[in-house]
Write a protein that holds these residues in place. Sequence first.
Motif, PDB file in Angstrom:
ATOM      1  N   PRO A  99     148.173  31.606 124.612  1.00 20.46           N
ATOM      2  CA  PRO A  99     146.921  31.413 123.875  1.00 20.46           C
ATOM      3  C   PRO A  99     146.762  29.967 123.443  1.00 20.46           C
ATOM      4  N   SER A 100     145.520  29.502 123.387  1.00 22.42           N
ATOM      5  CA  SER A 100     145.267  28.180 122.816  1.00 22.42           C
ATOM      6  C   SER A 100     145.378  28.232 121.299  1.00 22.42           C
ATOM      7  N   LEU A 101     145.060  29.391 120.716  1.00 22.40           N
ATOM      8  CA  LEU A 101     145.178  29.546 119.265  1.00 22.40           C
ATOM      9  C   LEU A 101     146.601  29.994 118.939  1.00 22.40           C
ATOM     10  N   THR A 102     147.458  29.008 118.709  1.00 16.60           N
ATOM     11  CA  THR A 102     148.858  29.261 118.401  1.00 16.60           C
ATOM     12  C   THR A 102     149.412  28.052 117.671  1.00 16.60           C
ATOM     13  N   PHE A 103     150.603  28.207 117.117  1.00 20.92           N
ATOM     14  CA  PHE A 103     151.276  27.069 116.507  1.00 20.92           C
ATOM     15  C   PHE A 103     151.760  26.135 117.621  1.00 20.92           C
ATOM     16  N   ILE A 104     151.845  24.870 117.314  1.00 18.85           N
ATOM     17  CA  ILE A 104     152.164  23.838 118.302  1.00 18.85           C
ATOM     18  C   ILE A 104     153.471  24.105 119.050  1.00 18.85           C
ATOM     19  N   ALA A 105     154.415  24.802 118.409  1.00 19.88           N
ATOM     20  CA  ALA A 105     155.721  25.041 119.027  1.00 19.88           C
ATOM     21  C   ALA A 105     155.602  25.786 120.352  1.00 19.88           C
ATOM     22  N   ALA A 346     145.048  27.477 100.262  1.00 20.12           N
ATOM     23  CA  ALA A 346     144.546  28.136 101.470  1.00 20.12           C
ATOM     24  C   ALA A 346     144.592  27.119 102.589  1.00 20.12           C
ATOM     25  N   ARG A 347     144.479  27.607 103.814  1.00 15.93           N
ATOM     26  CA  ARG A 347     144.525  26.686 104.953  1.00 15.93           C
ATOM     27  C   ARG A 347     143.691  27.252 106.085  1.00 15.93           C
ATOM     28  N   PRO A 348     143.209  26.387 106.974  1.00 13.95           N
ATOM     29  CA  PRO A 348     142.568  26.879 108.188  1.00 13.95           C
ATOM     30  C   PRO A 348     143.642  27.296 109.189  1.00 13.95           C
ATOM     31  N   VAL A 349     143.212  27.956 110.254  1.00 12.13           N
ATOM     32  CA  VAL A 349     144.141  28.247 111.338  1.00 12.13           C
ATOM     33  C   VAL A 349     144.479  26.930 112.039  1.00 12.13           C
ATOM     34  N   TRP A 350     145.526  26.956 112.848  1.00  9.36           N
ATOM     35  CA  TRP A 350     145.939  25.763 113.582  1.00  9.36           C
ATOM     36  C   TRP A 350     144.787  25.233 114.443  1.00  9.36           C
ATOM     37  N   ASN A 351     144.768  23.922 114.644  1.00  9.51           N
ATOM     38  CA  ASN A 351     143.861  23.379 115.655  1.00  9.51           C
ATOM     39  C   ASN A 351     144.225  23.996 117.005  1.00  9.51           C
ATOM     40  N   MET A 353     145.170  24.450 120.753  1.00  9.17           N
ATOM     41  CA  MET A 353     145.970  23.505 121.534  1.00  9.17           C
ATOM     42  C   MET A 353     145.114  22.608 122.414  1.00  9.17           C
ATOM     43  N   HIS A 354     144.022  23.140 122.947  1.00  7.52           N
ATOM     44  CA  HIS A 354     143.211  22.321 123.858  1.00  7.52           C
ATOM     45  C   HIS A 354     142.415  21.252 123.117  1.00  7.52           C
ATOM     46  N   HIS A 355     142.424  21.294 121.778  1.00  2.00           N
ATOM     47  CA  HIS A 355     141.790  20.237 120.987  1.00  2.00           C
ATOM     48  C   HIS A 355     142.724  19.051 120.757  1.00  2.00           C
ATOM     49  N   LEU A 356     144.011  19.226 121.043  1.00  2.17           N
ATOM     50  CA  LEU A 356     144.991  18.179 120.758  1.00  2.17           C
ATOM     51  C   LEU A 356     145.084  17.210 121.938  1.00  2.17           C
ATOM     52  N   PRO A 357     145.305  15.927 121.668  1.00  2.00           N
ATOM     53  CA  PRO A 357     145.210  14.932 122.757  1.00  2.00           C
ATOM     54  C   PRO A 357     146.188  15.172 123.889  1.00  2.00           C
ATOM     55  N   MET A 358     147.416  15.614 123.587  1.00  2.00           N
ATOM     56  CA  MET A 358     148.406  15.754 124.656  1.00  2.00           C
ATOM     57  C   MET A 358     148.167  17.007 125.510  1.00  2.00           C
ATOM     58  N   TYR A 359     147.299  17.921 125.043  1.00  2.00           N
ATOM     59  CA  TYR A 359     147.046  19.152 125.790  1.00  2.00           C
ATOM     60  C   TYR A 359     145.580  19.319 126.187  1.00  2.00           C
ATOM     61  N   SER A 360     144.774  18.307 125.966  1.00  5.68           N
ATOM     62  CA  SER A 360     143.335  18.441 126.207  1.00  5.68           C
ATOM     63  C   SER A 360     142.992  18.576 127.688  1.00  5.68           C
ATOM     64  N   ASP A 361     143.877  18.108 128.561  1.00 12.04           N
ATOM     65  CA  ASP A 361     143.595  18.180 129.997  1.00 12.04           C
ATOM     66  C   ASP A 361     144.289  19.352 130.686  1.00 12.04           C
ATOM     67  N   CYS A 362     144.933  20.200 129.923  1.00  8.26           N
ATOM     68  CA  CYS A 362     145.632  21.348 130.530  1.00  8.26           C
ATOM     69  C   CYS A 362     144.624  22.369 131.039  1.00  8.26           C
ATOM     70  N   PRO A 363     145.010  23.140 132.057  1.00  8.11           N
ATOM     71  CA  PRO A 363     144.100  24.183 132.556  1.00  8.11           C
ATOM     72  C   PRO A 363     143.819  25.220 131.475  1.00  8.11           C
ATOM     73  N   ARG A 364     142.617  25.775 131.498  1.00 14.60           N
ATOM     74  CA  ARG A 364     142.264  26.781 130.498  1.00 14.60           C
ATOM     75  C   ARG A 364     141.089  27.617 130.991  1.00 14.60           C
ATOM     76  N   ALA A 374     138.578  29.637 115.160  1.00 12.74           N
ATOM     77  CA  ALA A 374     139.080  28.386 114.600  1.00 12.74           C
ATOM     78  C   ALA A 374     138.080  27.756 113.641  1.00 12.74           C
ATOM     79  N   SER A 375     136.808  28.016 113.841  1.00 13.31           N
ATOM     80  CA  SER A 375     135.787  27.411 112.983  1.00 13.31           C
ATOM     81  C   SER A 375     135.541  28.191 111.701  1.00 13.31           C
ATOM     82  N   ARG A 376     136.126  29.405 111.575  1.00 17.97           N
ATOM     83  CA  ARG A 376     135.820  30.251 110.412  1.00 17.97           C
ATOM     84  C   ARG A 376     137.048  30.730 109.637  1.00 17.97           C
ATOM     85  N   LEU A 377     138.166  30.910 110.303  1.00 23.75           N
ATOM     86  CA  LEU A 377     139.299  31.609 109.677  1.00 23.75           C
ATOM     87  C   LEU A 377     139.927  30.782 108.554  1.00 23.75           C
TER      88      LEU A 377
END
Length: 394
Positions: A99-105, A346-351, A353-364, A374-377
Amino acid sequence: MQQLNIDDIVARVRRVVGEHHLPAQLHVPEIGPSAWTYVKDCLDTNWVSSVGSYVDRFERQVAEFVGVPFAVATVNGTAALHVALLLSGVERGQEVLMPSLTFIATANAVSYIGAIPHFLDIGESDLGIDAERIHSYLDQIVVRDEVGVKNRFTGRRIAALVGMHTFGHPFNVEAIGRLCEEYDLTFIEDAAEGLGSYFHGRHVGSFGKLGILSFNGNKTITTGGGGMILCSDEQLAKLAKHITTTGKRPHPWEFYHDMVAFNYRLPNINAALGCSQMEDLPRLLASKRRLAEDYIAAFENTDVRLVKEPSGCRSNYWLNALIPAHGGMNERNALLEGLHQSGIMARPVWNPMHHLPMYSDCPRMPLEVTELVASRLVNVPSSSLLRSAHSEHS
């Protein structure tokens, strides 16, 4: 567009948390009295490093609780996932679905091998990867040969799928397992947040070829830092222990290493804390469930949804998550500001992964639900301390 009633949402969260708990942190570990005894024993005996009886004991406790034959302790969940991917045969230049919505690890562990994350969308209800949509997507992008499947657009082999139990809510592991069988993909469960969660009566992390857990300071139980590799294959478990212990052959005095390996073993002093936490786990889970039930009741018949356990499943409710029915990033940020000003961390969900510079060009695949969530949680305080038996219940 309909406006969020931020004051009302903040007031409802405050009532659940209780004025006497303010300011309220997001997730505070609850350490029982036996932890002091076990950690002191490590200090008194000088068994504080990566060898000791508490490491073995902690592995047995976790394996028994999860219901798997073997558990191998590591320094953190990222290390556990890195090794799980290696044990699954993932190689440099291959793609790994996640998933793109996950922790960076999750993405970083794939990158450590030199493999490439390939991002999938999630379902809106359980926040886990959506098996039906993934099946349709893979039918469009893969080509098969005698070895397995390749991405027709990149030419790279797709080797594995890593599913993540977001905030401890089980995704449909049975459907994803069938999908992996159909496409000859190795199935790995990132259950870093899932200790105490069950899919139709079976603990998460036990469905894939390998599963992993995390015991970071903010998890349901903690060892300070720490992780665990879960598996049912004895040879894989032995290799996991070997590769996480620098590849050293057992010997009374000689240092002979037979592979390039890692210093990933959990120290005994951390495992001692974990043993104490495992003894408290049923009580901690019960407290977190009471808190989640209070949040569910507080937001019943409102336009704010609390992410709840899927039908037939039991979630540990590691982090409670609110998703308003409308609004976007600006409203989410205003809600976060209102909560923080009210003494509620409180906190938002993680950014994604495809929003991050090192993973922005990965297939999806198209990631509409990921973008929406990501915009609401917003995650709200979820410590077991808020509803522990010895705490005042608001």
